[in-house]
Scaffold this motif. Structure first.
Motif: not given
Length: 161
Positions: A9-20, A36-39, A122-128
């Motif tokens: 993940t590129e950011d903190t996982l939200a509860s909804a992300d973890v539930a999914h 979590v990669p250090a940016d 499982v990769v969790v990111t924002y759209p890029h």
């Protein structure tokens, strides 16, 4: 030995992300490992296009001004994101471990897969806009390089990347 689900993940996982993520294997006993990669490095042009496409004008201005995160600050931010993500798994009743990895997460994914039975990534990111369009995003690169299934989720949504 318990199968592992690697979560990048590129950011903190939200509860909804973890539930999914947890709902993908309902009723199974699995281990979760969060990376979590250090940016510490950003492509200026790619970051600018992504920010403008998402309406993030303040962030785009910071990018143009060259405000790159310093390595120590980037690692500290990633460590905070990791801790909060692990807490979200705990809230969901699942144990998870994790680590902060380098800016390019592919070597860390390869190493984690070599350590034991990994069922999927499982990769969790924002759209890029740029990376997703040209398949240079983490999920696309992982699909090309790894011999395990890779699922790409957009953070905070149930949308697949």
């Amino acid at each position: 030995m318990t199968d592992t689900i690697l979560v990048l993940t590129e950011d903190t996982l939200a509860s909804a992300d973890v539930a999914h993520i947890v709902s993908l294997h309902e009723g199974e006993t699995l281990a979760y490992r969060v990376l979590v990669p250090a940016d510490t490095e950003r492509n200026l042009l790619v970051s600018l296009i992504d920010q403008l496409s998402l309406g993030e004008l303040r962030e785009a201005l910071d990018t143009v001004r060259g405000r790159e995160p310093e390595p120590r600050a980037a690692r500290a931010t990633a460590a905070d994101q990791l801790a909060e993500s692990l807490a979200a798994f705990e809230e969901a009743g699942r144990d998870a471990a994790g680590e902060v990895v380098s800016d390019d997460p592919l070597p860390a994914l390869r190493a984690a897969i070599a350590q034991g039975p990994v069922r999927e990534v499982v990769v969790v990111t924002y759209p890029h806009a740029v990376e997703d369009t040209f398949h240079r995003d983490w999920a696309s690169r992982a699909r090309e390089a790894l011999d395990v299934p890779v699922l790409h989720l957009y953070s905070g949504t149930s949308e697949l990347g």
